[in-house]
Design a protein around this motif. Structure first.
Motif, mmCIF file in Angstrom:
data_model
loop_
_atom_site.group_PDB
_atom_site.id
_atom_site.type_symbol
_atom_site.label_atom_id
_atom_site.label_comp_id
_atom_site.label_asym_id
_atom_site.label_seq_id
_atom_site.Cartn_x
_atom_site.Cartn_y
_atom_site.Cartn_z
ATOM 1 N N PRO A 1 0.818 -1.221 0.000
ATOM 2 C CA PRO A 1 0.000 0.000 0.000
ATOM 3 C C PRO A 1 0.853 1.273 0.000
ATOM 4 N N ARG A 2 0.254 2.353 -0.448
ATOM 5 C CA ARG A 2 0.883 3.692 -0.373
ATOM 6 C C ARG A 2 0.010 4.500 0.586
ATOM 7 N N PRO A 3 0.197 4.354 1.902
ATOM 8 C CA PRO A 3 -0.770 4.952 2.846
ATOM 9 C C PRO A 3 -0.872 6.476 2.701
ATOM 10 N N MET A 4 -2.103 6.952 2.705
ATOM 11 C CA MET A 4 -2.448 8.378 2.692
ATOM 12 C C MET A 4 -1.960 9.127 1.454
ATOM 13 N N ILE A 5 -1.605 8.391 0.399
ATOM 14 C CA ILE A 5 -0.985 9.076 -0.749
ATOM 15 C C ILE A 5 -1.943 10.094 -1.382
#
Ligand code: KG4
Ligand code: ZN
Length: 386
Positions: free
Chosen positions: A235-239
């Motif tokens: 995942p790419r958190p808060m991207i």
């Protein structure tokens, strides 16, 4: 102005002597005594071992620095007061106080994060700004000497500051991940920060999961070179969140899930606490590359958006994670494509991680702004904000 600088905010004991003349920096001595070997077996920094090592190392480093200089000619003692590990900070602040009192010199407490920002203004970078300024000048635009980035208030200085600020600085270290809007030196506004783990902390924790030792950043970067960054979907958190905050603990957990059996790509055996410890070397390389790319994607996307929103003239990188070659390469490339009029600054890799030169430089800025500090103000402030 000759400045003796001390930095002990975490696990590196650092002492430097610098001379700043009309804003130009000359590094006379620069020592970093790393405690990596002490903390590596524990997979992270152990506070009481850190403070013991600081008290052991500081006198040795100080003797090396002070034996080569005329102590009477030192004008200022600068020391990190925070943020950081409180026992470590006490080692530096107590030592600096004793020294300043014994030498009868003024003392200044420095915010470690302003130090990381200051690392962008060392000689190599300054030389580059100068070259850029000269190129602009030859095209008939306003430019001047790079010394004007320091708080000396000439007209020329103001012109140059206009060339650099507003700037967006991404501070990415073991303890911090912050996006800072800099309107001028000394005027900082944190516009976003991590809500849980810092980026460097995530590198360290993932390295620990993979059994790669401490600190995690350099070893993950090394393994990532031989891996495929698209091998694992992470995942790419808060991207895409509308703010400038970050979150990295979910990314670390995603790696943990990948390591939790059963998984077809993992070799058999070596289970410990439910996590597979024995991995094929190529799997480790691929995991490192995929994890590193996920962190880089988030850091770059948020930084570029901040630079656009605040119409930054400069983007700067700071802190230990800024030593990551892939991060440096990719952000520079994207800046050139997406915001080509914005200049990019990053310290030499040795000055991304903790060092005392940056504390001396930031101490100089602060001293010029507001003079020396009272001795009783030189205390450890573990949660000091920018
Ligand atoms: O700025 P720093 O020396 O200390 C703090 O103020 O925290 O940063 C240390 C952090 C560690 O978490 C380390 O793993 C990370 O910087 N780091 C890196 C690299 N070199 C150091 N992270 C990614 N890639 C690197 N090449
Ligand atoms: Zn640091």
């Amino acid at each position: 102005m000759k400045i003796l600088a001390i930095e002990t905010s975490c696990d590196d004991s650092c002492v430097a002597l610098l001379n700043i003349k009309r804003g130009r920096l000359k590094i006379l001595s620069d020592f970093v005594s790393s405690q990596t070997k002490i903390h590596a077996p524990y997979g992270g920094v152990v506070p009481n071992l850190a403070v013991r090592a600081h008290y052991k190392n500081l006198p040795i480093l100080l003797e090396s620095v002070l034996s080569k200089t005329d102590v009477k000619k030192i004008d200022l003692v600068a020391v990190t007061t925070g943020p950081g590990l409180e026992p470590s900070l006490w080692a530096g602040t107590n030592t600096a106080r004793i020294l300043a009192m014994a030498m009868g010199k003024p003392i200044i407490g420095v915010n470690h994060l302003e130090g990381h920002v200051a690392a962008n203004f060392f000689s190599a970078v300054i030389a580059r700004i100068r070259r850029q300024a000269e190129t602009k000048q030859s095209r008939g635009k306003t430019a001047g000497s790079p010394r004007s980035i320091y708080p000396e208030r000439s007209r020329r200085a103001r012109d140059d500051e206009e060339g650099i600020f507003p700037a967006i600085c991404l501070i990415v270290s073991g303890g911090h991940t912050q996006l800072v809007l800099i309107k001028k030196i000394g005027d900082y506004k944190v516009i976003g920060q991590t809500r849980d783990d810092a980026a460097g902390e995530a590198f360290d924790k993932v390295a620990k999961l993979l059994g790669l030792g401490y600190p995690g950043g350099p070893v993950i970067a090394l393994k990532a070179k031989k891996g495929r960054s698209d091998a694992f979907k992470l995942p790419r958190p808060m991207i895409d969140s509308s703010d400038f905050d970050f979150s990295f603990s979910g990314l670390k957990t995603a790696v943990l899930y990948l390591l939790t059996p059963p998984h077809p790509f993992l070799s058999k055996g070596g289970r410990k606490g439910g996590v597979v410890k024995k991995l094929l070397p190529q799997t480790v390389n691929d995991l490192c590359a995929s994890f590193q790319q996920a962190v880089i994607d988030v850091l770059i996307q948020k930084t570029i958006r901040a630079a656009k929103d605040y119409r930054a003239k400069t983007v700067m990188l700071s802190g230990g994670v800024a030593a990551n070659k892939e991060l440096r390469r990719q952000i520079e490339k994207i800046i050139k494509i997406q915001i080509p009029r914005t200049q990019f600054l990053v310290p030499d890799t040795q000055y991304c991680t903790d060092n005392a030169v940056m504390i001396g430089m930031a101490g100089y800025w602060k001293y010029k702004r507001s003079g020396g500090d009272k001795m009783e103000k030189i205390v450890a402030k573990a949660n000091l904000c920018l």
